[in-house]
Motif scaffolding. Structure first.
Motif, PDB file in Angstrom:
ATOM      1  N   ILE A  65       0.537  -0.731   0.112  1.00 30.01           N
ATOM      2  CA  ILE A  65       0.624   0.312  -0.209  1.00 30.01           C
ATOM      3  C   ILE A  65       0.898   1.394   0.216  1.00 30.01           C
ATOM      4  O   ILE A  65       1.716   1.427   0.649  1.00 30.01           O
ATOM      5  CB  ILE A  65      -0.749  -0.175   1.146  1.00 30.01           C
ATOM      6  N   PHE A  67       0.990   5.220   0.738  1.00 30.40           N
ATOM      7  CA  PHE A  67       0.664   6.562   1.624  1.00 30.40           C
ATOM      8  C   PHE A  67       1.469   7.596   1.042  1.00 30.40           C
ATOM      9  O   PHE A  67       2.578   7.542   0.931  1.00 30.40           O
ATOM     10  CB  PHE A  67       0.967   6.178   2.931  1.00 30.40           C
ATOM     11  N   ASP A  82      -3.472   7.098   2.754  1.00 30.32           N
ATOM     12  CA  ASP A  82      -3.039   6.180   1.602  1.00 30.32           C
ATOM     13  C   ASP A  82      -2.661   7.871   0.201  1.00 30.32           C
ATOM     14  O   ASP A  82      -3.090   8.884   0.067  1.00 30.32           O
ATOM     15  CB  ASP A  82      -4.076   5.525   1.114  1.00 30.32           C
ATOM     16  N   ILE A 115      -9.271   0.635   2.121  1.00 30.29           N
ATOM     17  CA  ILE A 115      -8.718   1.112   0.964  1.00 30.29           C
ATOM     18  C   ILE A 115      -8.191   0.046  -0.037  1.00 30.29           C
ATOM     19  O   ILE A 115      -8.547  -1.670   0.424  1.00 30.29           O
ATOM     20  CB  ILE A 115      -7.010   0.544   2.066  1.00 30.29           C
TER      21      ILE A 115
END
Length: 367
Positions: A65, A67, A82, A115
């Motif tokens: 992920i 960010f 994010d 997310i």
């Protein structure tokens, strides 16, 4: 070339398969130590006749992920923002690896979060020491579903050929002159409809490329200008009324089609479509746009405004959330100043800028 911690033995050694009892079973071994795993882990070479396969556990699956910000807020949790500006509070235990601008978060946590992760790179971590024990895979993103658009002929039919007077327009004529209301409604292609409810209002979502992305239908009281919320919230969409079940709604800001009509004017953003129209009559020196909901103040909808000077006026109670979003978006080149004018009033949460100006206008007229 990716090296896996566990691999099938490539030598000629074979053992008795626990499924077919043939000496065709190949053990897994630890590529680091060279030792075989327990005898239950392996694969039968008789792929057509047996196909027995018992692979060792992979460990925790985690997705990469990206960010904007990762901040420790306690010994057990971090705050992650994010790249879309979404903020999440994540248990420290669920972040298995991170660097300056990305981290691996467990699939278990992501399934419960907002997310977007399913098309991201992933890998597996050993649950004991967080070392990688299986492959890294790059997943090909699924083909994006193309947004649907209404045909211009539909708007023309409802606006020009078969006009219906809506309650909101009737109310506005009690506050502003008929010419002012007609010009204000014209700018946004406001139309009336009897779909779902008689004399409802259609708010067309037309993007900056003049694509008609959707049309929201809402019912108002013609005497007060308030939305009808009893016995239920009177909101629906035109594509449902005209029975287009495969219509892929991909929203944009209400009024977005106006942003290229005047490059000098600053842009003002509110939540309600009604508020955008009313404020365009009170303060025509701005281009007034609406998100349609408090949750739509986000990167995806605001992206076309990236190079414009913008002012946002959230409803009372929403200033903190919109201001946080604007702060995060400023790192991506946006210039959005968020006003807290409504937070300084004594009205309840949900009170908006149009309410404020209508009250001020009433006071001035009464005096």
């Amino acid at each position: 070339m990716e090296t896996f911690k566990y691999s099938l033995d490539k030598s000629s050694k074979k053992y008795v398969c626990p499924n077919c009892n043939k000496k065709t079973f190949v053990f897994y071994f630890n590529t680091a130590s060279g030792e075989y795993l327990p005898s239950q882990y392996g694969r039968c070479d008789r792929e057509q006749n047996c196909s027995y396969h018992n692979a060792p556990p992979k460990g925790k699956k985690a997705y990469l992920i990206e960010f904007l910000l990762l901040k420790q807020i306690s010994s057990k949790a971090v705050k992650l923002t994010d790249i879309n500006g979404l903020i999440s509070i994540i248990p420290t235990s669920q972040i298995l690896e991170h660097n300056m601008n990305s981290c691996y978060i467990t699939e278990w946590y992501l399934k419960t979060s907002i997310i977007n992760y399913q098309c991201n790179e992933f890998k597996y971590f050993n649950s004991e020491n967080d070392s990688i024990i299986n492959e890294v895979k790059n997943i090909k993103p699924p083909d994006a579903i193309k947004p649907s658009y209404h045909k211009l002929e539909l708007l023309d039919e409802m606006y020009n050929n078969n006009p219906i007077q809506d309650n909101l327009t009737e109310y506005l004529k009690t506050v502003f002159s008929k010419d002012e209301v007609n010009n204000g409604i014209l700018n946004y292609y406001g139309t009336g409809t009897n779909h779902f409810w008689n004399n409802a209002t259609v708010f067309w979502q037309i993007d900056h490329k003049e694509n008609i992305r959707g049309a929201k239908i809402m019912l108002y009281d013609k005497h007060t200008g308030k939305r009808i919320k009893e016995p239920y919230n009177h909101i629906n969409w035109l594509h449902k009324a005209i029975k287009q079940p495969d219509f892929n709604l991909n929203q944009c800001l209400f009024g977005l089609h106006l942003i290229y009509e005047d490059y000098i004017k600053d842009i003002a953003i509110v939540e309600s479509e009604k508020t955008a129209i009313i404020m365009s009559l009170f303060l025509p020196d701005y281009i007034w746009l609406a998100t349609g909901s408090k949750g739509n103040f986000k990167y995806k909808l605001l992206e076309p405004l990236k190079r414009r000077n913008c002012f946002a006026f959230p409803d009372k109670g929403e200033f903190i959330n919109w201001n946080k979003t604007a702060s995060e978006l400023s790192k991506k080149g946006f210039n959005i100043a968020v006003s807290n004018i409504l937070e300084q009033t004594d009205f309840n949460n949900g009170f908006d800028l149009a309410d404020y100006y209508l009250i001020e206008n009433t006071i001035v007229n009464n005096n």
